[in-house]
Design a protein around this motif. Structure first.
Motif, PDB file in Angstrom:
ATOM      1  N   ARG A   1       0.852  -1.202   0.000  1.00  0.00           N
ATOM      2  CA  ARG A   1       0.000   0.000   0.000  1.00  0.00           C
ATOM      3  C   ARG A   1       0.879   1.241   0.000  1.00  0.00           C
ATOM      4  NH1 ARG A   1      -4.024  -2.148   4.483  1.00  0.00           N
ATOM      5  NH2 ARG A   1      -5.338  -3.471   3.203  1.00  0.00           N
ATOM      6  N   ASN A   2       0.975   1.849  -1.161  1.00  0.00           N
ATOM      7  CA  ASN A   2       1.882   2.985  -1.298  1.00  0.00           C
ATOM      8  C   ASN A   2       1.510   4.171  -0.419  1.00  0.00           C
ATOM      9  OD1 ASN A   2       3.731   1.823  -2.897  1.00  0.00           O
ATOM     10  ND2 ASN A   2       3.146   2.872  -4.787  1.00  0.00           N
ATOM     11  N   ASP A   3       0.176   4.359  -0.148  1.00  0.00           N
ATOM     12  CA  ASP A   3      -0.225   5.495   0.697  1.00  0.00           C
ATOM     13  C   ASP A   3       0.277   5.306   2.131  1.00  0.00           C
ATOM     14  OD1 ASP A   3      -1.909   3.328   0.745  1.00  0.00           O
ATOM     15  OD2 ASP A   3      -3.699   4.482   1.269  1.00  0.00           O
ATOM     16  N   GLU A   4       0.203   4.056   2.627  1.00  0.00           N
ATOM     17  CA  GLU A   4       0.709   3.771   3.979  1.00  0.00           C
ATOM     18  C   GLU A   4       2.224   3.933   4.022  1.00  0.00           C
ATOM     19  OE1 GLU A   4      -0.323   0.068   5.850  1.00  0.00           O
ATOM     20  OE2 GLU A   4      -2.458   0.430   5.529  1.00  0.00           O
TER      21      GLU A   4
END
Lengths: 226, 212
Positions: free
Chosen positions: B109-112
């Motif tokens: 998960r790139n946002d995390e």
């Protein structure tokens, strides 16, 4: 996620990471391809106008493939040790996941090697394949056998001080039956024998791959651990 | 509930003993500081706890919800940050984090990952290859990779090495949070840093555990 799909996903992550690293650094690829092209050029000049028998052509083909593979396949583990990334990988990934990822990477490298060497060999050495299907089957099984043994030997060798020389020395004895069978089956393909005539050789090559992958999966935990 | 127990643990390299008969129990919510002279085996002991090394004598046991495990059976319980544990220099920070998440069975998960990088002061360097990083930035990224699966046991070897003041403050915050939600074991030669531990294990002759 089931156990199998999580295993496949993790092994794919190892493969994906190795492919990205390789195509950015071209560490193993350059070593393998430069060795193959250089050797092939030297051999073709040495052979000159002589017409080679299928037996000698088959032997030369596999000698070039063997030594080219030896110059690069060990990098898959040696690079992890040299870069100090091996601890992070060992802590994060289960041993079979690492083996399967690395084996797949070496299979891809062997595929690229064959794709480069075969047409060059046809052009420079005047190779004429009478039974292309049999020839392709031998290349696939022979390359898979080479990659499967090279992967486990590379894992062993990566912990030694003299990595390069040791890799070829350790790989040669267990690869000898594979190479002899590959040369014999390649000669049959060059002479135009049908699949049935090369049945024993193909079965032996397939068995070699199955035995080597099974043994490696069983032993890798001990090789990869402390 | 999780705990780490060392029972009579010893380690030798090429028959040369590094330490012997180390005993300690660290429970959830506690921090163990390992101190000792250079060569006393602080880093080696951290590697024994997470299963990167096997003890020559004794047992390292991880208890999770009443069940005892060898460290290699509960790989996802550990996060390790150490000077000689390197990341992949030819990959970007986000690719490194994505790789370690995927091999641990977590979704990438790139946002995390971006939020974690921002917390560690690397917000605008996520897409840069790690080989372009300074040693301090590499050390911050090691924290990001070690924390992305929220490990219940965090192992830190020289926690603030290579870090500037801002980096040290971030690490102390990580240490405080880890003490709240799990187990922290860290090796240090800095007496002020050692005070962050609830227990101190002094490696030497003989190894002994003391309360802070």
């Amino acid at each position: 996620m089931t156990e199998i799909s999580s295993f496949v996903s993790a092994a794919h992550a190892v493969l994906d990471k190795d492919l990205r690293s390789e195509f950015r650094t071209k560490y193993a690829l350059n070593a393998i391809l430069l060795f193959a092209v250089t050797t092939l050029t030297v051999v073709s000049f040495a052979v000159g106008q002589f017409s080679l028998t299928p037996e000698i052509q088959a032997a030369l083909y596999w000698v070039i493939v063997f030594f080219s593979a030896m110059s690069g396949l060990s990098r898959v583990f040696v690079r992890e040790e040299e870069a100090g990334t091996v601890h992070a990988l060992r802590l994060a990934a289960a041993p079979p996941v690492v083996y399967v990822g690395k084996l797949t990477f070496n299979l891809i490298l062997m595929g690229i090697l064959e794709v480069v060497v075969f047409p060059l060999f046809v052009v420079m050495m005047g190779l004429r394949v009478q039974n292309l299907g049999l020839f392709a089957a031998v290349l696939v099984l022979g390359s898979a056998g080479l990659a499967s043994l090279a992967t486990i030997i590379a894992a062993i060798v990566s912990k030694a001080n003299v990595k390069g020389a040791l890799f070829t020395i350790l790989s040669f004895p267990p690869l000898l039956p594979l190479l002899i069978t590959c040369i014999r089956a390649t000669r049959l393909a060059l002479e135009g024998s049908d699949l049935a005539a090369a049945g024993p050789e193909l079965r032996l090559l397939a068995s070699y791959v199955v035995v080597m992958v099974t043994l490696s999966l069983m032993l890798f935990d001990f090789v990869w651990g402390d | 509930m999780i705990s780490v127990e060392l029972r009579g643990v010893g380690k030798s390299f090429n028959r040369r003993p590094i330490f012997a008969d180390v005993n300690a129990v660290v429970r959830e919510g506690c921090a163990l500081a390992i101190t000792g002279a250079n060569g006393s085996g602080k880093s080696t002991l951290l590697r024994l706890i997470c299963g990167l090394l096997v003890p020559s004598r004794g047992v390292v046991e991880i208890t999770v919800d009443g069940h005892k495990h060898y460290p290699t059976d509960v790989r996802n319980c550990f996060g390790l940050v150490a000077p000689d544990v390197s990341l992949y220099g030819e990959l970007t920070a986000l690719e490194n984090m994505g790789f370690f998440a995927r091999v641990r069975g977590l979704p990438a998960r790139n946002d995390e990952f971006a939020a974690l990088l921002a917390r560690l002061g690397l917000a605008d360097r996520g897409h840069d290859e790690v080989r372009t990083y300074s040693s301090g930035m590499c050390h911050r990224l090691k924290y990001a990779c070690a924390l992305l699966h929220h490990p219940p046991i965090l192992l830190l070897d020289e926690p603030s090495t290579n870090l500037d003041e801002e980096g040290i403050a971030i690490v102390y915050q990580v240490i405080a949070e880890q003490k709240q939600r799990g187990i922290l074991v860290f090796a240090t030669n800095d007496p002020r840093e050692a005070e962050l531990g609830d227990q101190v294990l002094r490696l030497g002759q003989p190894a002994q555990v003391g309360q802070m």
